[in-house]
Enzyme design. Structure first.
Site, PDB file in Angstrom:
ATOM      1  N   CYS A  13     -21.519  29.481  53.147  1.00  0.00           N
ATOM      2  CA  CYS A  13     -22.177  29.786  51.863  1.00  0.00           C
ATOM      3  C   CYS A  13     -21.291  30.589  50.794  1.00  0.00           C
ATOM      4  CB  CYS A  13     -23.625  30.401  52.175  1.00  0.00           C
ATOM      5  SG  CYS A  13     -24.564  29.623  53.322  1.00  0.00           S
ATOM      6  N   ARG A  68     -14.788  27.072  50.833  1.00  0.00           N
ATOM      7  CA  ARG A  68     -15.653  27.756  52.353  1.00  0.00           C
ATOM      8  C   ARG A  68     -16.463  26.649  52.995  1.00  0.00           C
ATOM      9  NH1 ARG A  68     -15.930  33.279  51.006  1.00  0.00           N
ATOM     10  NH2 ARG A  68     -17.825  33.576  52.352  1.00  0.00           N
ATOM     11  N   TRP A 124     -23.967  26.084  53.325  1.00  0.00           N
ATOM     12  CA  TRP A 124     -23.592  25.418  54.504  1.00  0.00           C
ATOM     13  C   TRP A 124     -24.910  25.579  55.508  1.00  0.00           C
ATOM     14  CZ3 TRP A 124     -22.407  26.924  59.742  1.00  0.00           C
ATOM     15  CH2 TRP A 124     -21.708  25.861  60.415  1.00  0.00           C
ATOM     16  N   ASN A 169     -26.047  34.071  52.412  1.00  0.00           N
ATOM     17  CA  ASN A 169     -25.018  33.733  53.354  1.00  0.00           C
ATOM     18  C   ASN A 169     -25.283  34.361  54.606  1.00  0.00           C
ATOM     19  OD1 ASN A 169     -22.646  33.218  54.609  1.00  0.00           O
ATOM     20  ND2 ASN A 169     -21.502  34.288  53.461  1.00  0.00           N
ATOM     21  N   GLY A 170     -25.312  33.754  55.697  1.00  0.00           N
ATOM     22  CA  GLY A 170     -25.496  34.256  56.970  1.00  0.00           C
ATOM     23  C   GLY A 170     -26.776  33.613  57.655  1.00  0.00           C
ATOM     24  N   GLU A 230      -3.285  22.429  69.059  1.00  0.00           N
ATOM     25  CA  GLU A 230      -3.428  22.529  67.458  1.00  0.00           C
ATOM     26  C   GLU A 230      -3.479  20.999  66.787  1.00  0.00           C
ATOM     27  OE1 GLU A 230      -4.441  24.342  65.098  1.00  0.00           O
ATOM     28  OE2 GLU A 230      -3.419  24.051  63.475  1.00  0.00           O
ATOM     29  N   LYS A 245      -6.281  19.680  64.395  1.00  0.00           N
ATOM     30  CA  LYS A 245      -5.980  19.388  63.132  1.00  0.00           C
ATOM     31  C   LYS A 245      -6.459  17.573  62.879  1.00  0.00           C
ATOM     32  CE  LYS A 245      -5.627  22.082  61.386  1.00  0.00           C
ATOM     33  NZ  LYS A 245      -5.370  23.402  61.578  1.00  0.00           N
ATOM     34  N   GLU A 291     -10.352  17.627  63.115  1.00  0.00           N
ATOM     35  CA  GLU A 291     -11.393  18.095  62.153  1.00  0.00           C
ATOM     36  C   GLU A 291     -11.037  17.102  60.615  1.00  0.00           C
ATOM     37  OE1 GLU A 291     -10.362  21.987  60.938  1.00  0.00           O
ATOM     38  OE2 GLU A 291      -8.219  21.621  61.431  1.00  0.00           O
ATOM     39  N   HIS A 346      -3.776  14.619  86.287  1.00  0.00           N
ATOM     40  CA  HIS A 346      -5.043  15.249  86.851  1.00  0.00           C
ATOM     41  C   HIS A 346      -6.365  14.878  86.490  1.00  0.00           C
ATOM     42  CE1 HIS A 346      -2.450  17.752  89.411  1.00  0.00           C
ATOM     43  NE2 HIS A 346      -2.078  18.181  88.331  1.00  0.00           N
ATOM     44  N   LYS A 366     -14.934  27.170  55.726  1.00  0.00           N
ATOM     45  CA  LYS A 366     -13.541  27.778  55.916  1.00  0.00           C
ATOM     46  C   LYS A 366     -13.639  29.012  56.422  1.00  0.00           C
ATOM     47  CE  LYS A 366      -9.329  28.463  54.914  1.00  0.00           C
ATOM     48  NZ  LYS A 366      -8.395  27.606  55.841  1.00  0.00           N
TER      49      LYS A 366
END
Ligand code: F6R
Length: 607
Positions: A2, A27, A74, A98-99, A480, A484, A487, A503, A602
């Site tokens: 947020c 964000r 968010w 926010n939170g 990574e 990438k 997402e 395996h 973000k």
């Protein structure tokens, strides 16, 4: 996560608030809203989805108040629809948040028993209703907020606007970031300095537990979680400017940030290396010679930077490294040594899981160093030593330049540790520093692969799944690469240690699954190529990323991307780039929202 904005202005503030919210878009959010005081009464406009829907609403029903708050949400509690969008309001008070309010259920029960009707499913509305009750009971806004803050558990930042109070905003912070901006006869709240960049560069950052009472004349800050006494928070000149969050000629921030890497990695290396003497610098206060092990923790991409660094610290400094993702670190209850060193890695410096780990390590008596891109962030400020990454603001949600700057910083630190522990000789150090100095040039060369990768991305865009393989430091780079891709393109992708393929994951291989093999021509190359051949023997479509020598030895593949030859030590910094470009172009081809992929934020300020 947020984004919060508050303005006590000298003209209608709604357009400024929307403008500031646009700078917080990076964000991540799924709805937005604004509340202003219209002739003393609180009025709101809110809309699910992107800010353009809020703008359309404001065009149809404009707001003209000179005092207002705004928010990009968010979703945590309740779906991302209009009724759950912030600001949440009663007749007397509006709030943005926010939170997470952890004890909101018990507080909501209490309010329901009291006869309150809720209009949303959020934890935030509980705060608005509680403040409203205190105001109804005759408290001033300041005392009402203080009384409610004392009852809230969790990590949050809040900004309140009150009916009939055209010259007052109150903000509070516990865990989530909040900054106060000073203008000329105007005052601001913002989640970060970037949001406020065109309005003011005079910023003070609130500490945990602070409550800030803002009028157009200035701010009074109190320590609301402790004694309640007045405290002062220094005003700093913010280096953020609106141009920093300009895409320039690029189609997406992510493209711009990928292209910036030679430059920002160069700056970061210049900070951590003494190039005149070809040495790596040791931060003040860290004595590697007296340490017997290291703990490293981070989330997501930053964690993968830590995984690469483990190889470097163990090889060059002979230091055992305990590493775990920050959201799990504490639950293992690892035996941590008092006086030991814990390194936190974070682009934003606000990631709740990483911050919680930092505090856990601190409680165990450890010294904290952070590798951080935002020097004013909570993680940086709570650390004994900060190793800055000089990537500049990273706006694309998918981390790119911050990752390679983290690698550059950790590489220099591992070399410095190796020297301090007398594992590396002066010649060794010279050789390694020299390899690092070449990285920006090699990155520029690597970026020239973009047209080939763009063509390859068209094949990737038709895949449902993809695998990424690597050995040694190329293993975290494979992880990574997979992160990438998934997402931003939403293609399912997994990274594996190349030797682990047989395996289990090899069962997934068929002609529809592209397999990206990260294999610099180093001492692990032959073994990785054997694993690659196991894939090819089963009809898998191999995309090999290697250097010129590797390409010759490996033979035929579906596609080979040839990156410049580098020292094995620095290959993670180089091989990260084709991973980023492949994900980027696949996502562009698929038409996803590259800079703000669905569901992602973000700066992840909830645990
Ligand atoms: C992935 C990505 C995330 C972050 C993670 C940690 O592209 O960006 O995985 O790396 O959320 O964030 P910071 O580094 O801000 O602590």
């Amino acid at each position: 996560m947020c984004g919060i904005v508050g303005i006590l202005g000298s003209k209608p503030v709604a357009p400024q608030i929307v403008d500031a919210l646009k700078r917080l878009e990076y964000r991540g959010y799924d709805s937005a809203g604004v509340a202003t005081l219209e002739r003393g009464e609180l009025e709101r406009r809110r809309a699910p989805g992107k800010l353009k829907f809020l703008e359309e609403k404001l065009e149809l029903e404009p707001l003209s108040g000179f005092a207002g708050i705004g928010h990009t949400r968010w979703a945590t509690h309740g779906a991302p629809n209009e009724r759950n969008a912030h600001p949440h309001a009663t007749e007397r008070v509006a709030v943005v948040h926010n939170g997470i309010i952890e004890n909101f259920r018990e507080l909501k029960e209490e309010l329901l028993d009291f006869g309150v009707n809720f209009q949303s499913d959020t934890d935030t509305e509980v705060v608005a209703q509680m403040v409203n009750r205190e105001l109804d009971a005759g408290k001033t806004p300041e005392l009402a907020v203080a009384a409610v803050l004392a009852r809230l558990r969790g990590a949050f930042a809040l900004v309140f606007l009150f009916k009939g109070e055209d010259d007052l905003m109150i903000g509070a912070r516990r865990g989530s970031p909040l900054a106060v901006g000073y203008g000329d006869g105007e005052m601001f709240f913002g989640s970060d300095a970037i949001a406020l960049a065109p309005f003011t560069d005079q910023i003070s950052y609130l500490n945990d537990g602070d409550c800030a009472i803002v009028t157009r004349r200035g701010v009074k800050v109190r320590d609301c979680d402790g004694s309640g006494v007045a405290v002062s928070r220094p005003v700093q000149r913010s280096l953020a400017n609106a141009a920093m969050i300009d895409k320039g000629n690029y189609r997406h921030f992510m493209a711009k940030e990928i292209a910036e890497q030679p430059e920002v990695v160069g700056h970061t290396l210049a900070h951590h290396l003494d190039m005149a003497n070809m040495r790596a610098r040791v931060p003040d206060g860290i004595d590697f010679a007296t340490l017997d092990r290291l703990a490293i923790s981070a989330c997501g991409t930053a964690f993968y930077a830590g995984l690469v660094a483990r190889y470097w610290f163990e090889k060059f400094a002979r230091m055992p490294v305990d590493i775990d993702i920050a959201s799990e670190f504490r639950y293992r209850e690892p035996p941590l040594k008092e006086g030991g060193l814990a390194i936190m890695i974070s682009q934003s410096g606000e990631t709740a899981d990483t911050l919680a780990t930092l505090r856990h390590c601190r409680e165990q008596g450890m010294q904290i160093a952070s590798v951080c891109n935002v020097p004013t962030s909570t993680i940086a400020r709570d650390s004994d030593a900060v190793l800055p990454t000089l990537a500049g603001p990273e706006i694309g949600v998918a981390s790119t330049k911050a990752f390679t700057c983290q690698l550059a910083t950790l590489a220099a630190l591992a070399v410095a540790a190796g020297r301090a522990r007398k594992v590396l000789t002066a010649e060794d150090e010279f050789r390694l520093v020299n390899a690092l100095i070449e990285v920006p040039r090699l990155m520029t060369e690597t970026l020239k692969l973009e047209p080939q990768i763009e063509r390859l991305a068209k094949t990737f865009a038709h895949s449902r799944d993809a695998l990424y393989l690597g050995r040694g430091t190329s293993y975290p780079i494979a992880l990574e690469g997979a992160l990438k891709l998934k997402e931003i393109s939403y293609i399912h992708a997994e990274g594996y240690a190349a030797g682990e393929l047989k395996h289990g994951p090899i069962a997934l291989i068929d002609e529809d699954v592209p397999v990206v093999v990260v294999a610099p021509f180093d001492q692990l190359f032959e073994k990785t190529v054997s694993n690659m051949q196991e894939v090819q023997a089963r009809g898998g479509k191999v995309v090999l990323i290697t250097d010129a020598e590797g390409a010759i030895v490996a033979g035929e593949t579906f596609e080979t991307l040839i990156v410049p030859t580098s020292y094995a030590f620095v290959s993670p910094l180089i091989y990260a780039i084709p991973m980023q470009l492949l994900a980027y172009h696949t996502a562009v081809f698929m038409g996803t929202d590259v800079d703000q992929p669905r569901n992602l934020a973000k700066s992840v300020t909830v645990e």
